[in-house]
Design an enzyme around this catalytic site. Structure first.
Site, PDB file in Angstrom:
ATOM      1  N   TYR A  27      20.230   6.045  33.774  1.00  0.00           N
ATOM      2  CA  TYR A  27      18.843   6.479  33.587  1.00  0.00           C
ATOM      3  C   TYR A  27      18.685   7.175  32.237  1.00  0.00           C
ATOM      4  O   TYR A  27      17.735   6.903  31.489  1.00  0.00           O
ATOM      5  CB  TYR A  27      18.442   7.416  34.726  1.00  0.00           C
ATOM      6  N   GLU A  49       7.625  11.743  39.726  1.00  0.00           N
ATOM      7  CA  GLU A  49       7.781  13.126  39.250  1.00  0.00           C
ATOM      8  C   GLU A  49       7.155  14.088  40.254  1.00  0.00           C
ATOM      9  O   GLU A  49       7.683  15.174  40.496  1.00  0.00           O
ATOM     10  CB  GLU A  49       7.141  13.300  37.870  1.00  0.00           C
ATOM     11  N   TRP A  57      16.220  15.332  40.564  1.00  0.00           N
ATOM     12  CA  TRP A  57      15.774  14.024  40.110  1.00  0.00           C
ATOM     13  C   TRP A  57      16.748  12.932  40.560  1.00  0.00           C
ATOM     14  O   TRP A  57      16.347  11.801  40.825  1.00  0.00           O
ATOM     15  CB  TRP A  57      15.623  14.017  38.596  1.00  0.00           C
TER      16      TRP A  57
END
Length: 209
Positions: A27, A49, A57
């Site tokens: 990522y 988000e 995350w």
């Protein structure tokens, strides 16, 4: 001194935060900070988000395929058509974050996104209108990364005015980082220069285009 960069198992210097987790490293290397202009991808990122709030995350990344399946690839028109039965279905979906408020917010935000598209021509044109006028200096450590900026505060305020939810100033700034509206890769990270090149070559979407 706070964390800055680290050398990975592949010998590349990158930001400290992905560690050695393969999903997180991928990522970081190919997605975070790269410019995104497509409406559905922007919608996916702002929604995820919002789901991340209060969680790591990495948790969201590991569930992203499930999120995409649950929300029909984050196609804005499809999600905007979700009704109460869809929300009940998703609350029971163990593959995603089963937070009723965030699920309902995603449906609401899809409807608000359609309004933005009708006004600006595309969600991309609206979002890229919040790009900071001046690029900030490369971050030199964890403590040099802001949680919010004047632009993220203003974006969150405008989204709230438009009826969006779960997009506060901190979430808005994380979103801006993720889509390349700003480049917050650490000084010395190999991805920083790549992101800068992509940002320099990008044709920004304009209202009505």
């Amino acid at each position: 001194m706070t964390a800055k960069t680290r050398v990975g198992a592949d010998g590349r210097v990158r930001c400290w935060w992905p560690g050695d987790d393969e999903t997180y490293v991928a990522y970081h290397d190919v997605e975070w900070g790269r410019p995104v202009t497509g409406d559905n991808r922007l919608f996916e990122k702002v929604c995820l988000e919002g789901f991340q709030s209060g969680l790591s995350w990495l948790t969201i990344l590991r569930k992203r395929a499930n999120f995409r399946a649950a929300f029909r690839g984050f196609d804005i028109v499809s999600v905007a058509a979700f009704g109460p039965e869809d929300i009940e279905r998703l609350v029971k979906d163990a593959g995603i974050v089963r937070h009723r408020g965030k699920i309902a917010s995603t449906v609401n935000n899809a409807r608000r996104a359609i309004e933005v598209i009708e006004e600006s021509g595309s969600l991309g044109a609206y979002i890229w209108g919040w790009e900071p006028k001046m690029a900030s200096a490369p971050p030199t450590g964890e403590d040099s990364l802001p949680a919010t900026t004047p632009e993220s505060v203003a974006l969150a305020k405008d989204l709230k005015r438009r009826g969006w939810s779960f997009v506060g100033p901190t979430t808005a700034y994380a979103f801006m980082q993720s889509i390349g509206l700003v480049n917050d890769h650490m000084e010395g990270c190999f991805s920083r220069a790549e992101c800068e090149s992509e940002r320099a070559a990008l044709t920004r979407p304009k209202p009505g285009s």
